[in-house]
Design a protein around this motif. Structure first.
Motif, PDB file in Angstrom:
ATOM      1  N   ALA A  31       0.804  -1.232   0.000  1.00 11.18           N
ATOM      2  CA  ALA A  31       0.000   0.000   0.000  1.00 11.18           C
ATOM      3  C   ALA A  31       0.833   1.276   0.000  1.00 11.18           C
ATOM      4  N   LEU A  32       2.128   1.160   0.238  1.00  9.46           N
ATOM      5  CA  LEU A  32       2.966   2.345   0.428  1.00  9.46           C
ATOM      6  C   LEU A  32       2.957   3.293  -0.766  1.00  9.46           C
ATOM      7  N   ASP A  33       3.216   2.810  -1.963  1.00 14.59           N
ATOM      8  CA  ASP A  33       3.283   3.705  -3.126  1.00 14.59           C
ATOM      9  C   ASP A  33       1.955   4.412  -3.376  1.00 14.59           C
ATOM     10  N   ARG A  34       0.850   3.681  -3.301  1.00 13.43           N
ATOM     11  CA  ARG A  34      -0.478   4.267  -3.531  1.00 13.43           C
ATOM     12  C   ARG A  34      -0.784   5.351  -2.499  1.00 13.43           C
ATOM     13  N   GLN A  35      -0.535   5.049  -1.218  1.00 15.13           N
ATOM     14  CA  GLN A  35      -0.841   6.030  -0.171  1.00 15.13           C
ATOM     15  C   GLN A  35       0.082   7.243  -0.254  1.00 15.13           C
ATOM     16  N   THR A  36       1.334   7.021  -0.624  1.00 15.49           N
ATOM     17  CA  THR A  36       2.265   8.147  -0.782  1.00 15.49           C
ATOM     18  C   THR A  36       1.772   9.084  -1.880  1.00 15.49           C
ATOM     19  N   ARG A  37       1.372   8.539  -3.015  1.00 21.25           N
ATOM     20  CA  ARG A  37       0.826   9.369  -4.100  1.00 21.25           C
ATOM     21  C   ARG A  37      -0.428  10.106  -3.647  1.00 21.25           C
ATOM     22  N   ASN A  38      -1.343   9.370  -2.994  1.00 18.56           N
ATOM     23  CA  ASN A  38      -2.589   9.987  -2.526  1.00 18.56           C
ATOM     24  C   ASN A  38      -2.319  11.133  -1.557  1.00 18.56           C
ATOM     25  N   ASP A  39      -1.446  10.894  -0.581  1.00 20.27           N
ATOM     26  CA  ASP A  39      -1.188  11.923   0.425  1.00 20.27           C
ATOM     27  C   ASP A  39      -0.380  13.084  -0.136  1.00 20.27           C
ATOM     28  N   ASP A  40       0.567  12.816  -1.028  1.00 19.76           N
ATOM     29  CA  ASP A  40       1.311  13.917  -1.657  1.00 19.76           C
ATOM     30  C   ASP A  40       0.356  14.820  -2.439  1.00 19.76           C
TER      31      ASP A  40
END
Length: 159
Positions: A31-40
């Protein structure tokens, strides 16, 4: 609960390195890449709507406090937890488009046991429950919020 408090700090909003390190510590590897994109993307939108610039970033007030939690599902490998939170966000700059405002949100966190720890697999949110504003006080001035934000330590979180 600590995951959402960590995601509510001013540094999380304004400092990409802090945000990425926080997410790396709490998210599952999947989930890290998806959440990083979402939060950025989300933080860029929030900062823009608040009128936060490089010149007034230190005027951002962003804090969250958990009002309660409940476990809705649990196994040894996966759990779902709801966290009801109150938040403050805004800028203590008199020229900013949005003063410090309160919000009420319930987050649904799906946790997965990974590498010997509970990690976040997904984060979802809905507004509320929101209590009635008694309306007995006028909103606090920008200067008073600036002073309070600097003088009161934010609640700690494990991280």
């Amino acid at each position: 609960m600590n995951y959402q408090v960590a995601r509510s700090s001013a540094a999380y909003f304004t400092d990409e390195k802090v945000r990425h390190a926080t997410l790396a510590a709490m998210m599952t590897s999947e989930a890290l890449d998806r959440q990083t994109r979402n939060d950025d993307n989300g933080m860029q939108q929030v900062l823009s709507s608040l009128g936060v610039t490089s010149g007034n970033g230190d005027e951002l007030v962003a804090r969250g406090a958990a009002m309660g939690t409940r476990v809705t599902t649990y196994t040894d490998q996966v759990a779902t937890v709801e966290v009801w939170m109150a938040g403050l966000v805004g800028v203590t700059d008199t020229n900013a488009p949005m003063p410090v405002s309160a919000s009420w949100t319930t987050y649904t966190l799906t946790l997965q046991w990974q590498s010997g720890d509970w990690k976040l697999a997904s984060i979802n949110s809905v507004n509320g429950p929101t209590p009635l504003d008694a309306g007995s006080d006028d909103p606090t001035s920008v200067d008073e919020f600036r002073t309070a934000d600097r003088e009161f330590n934010a609640p700690p979180y494990a991280g």
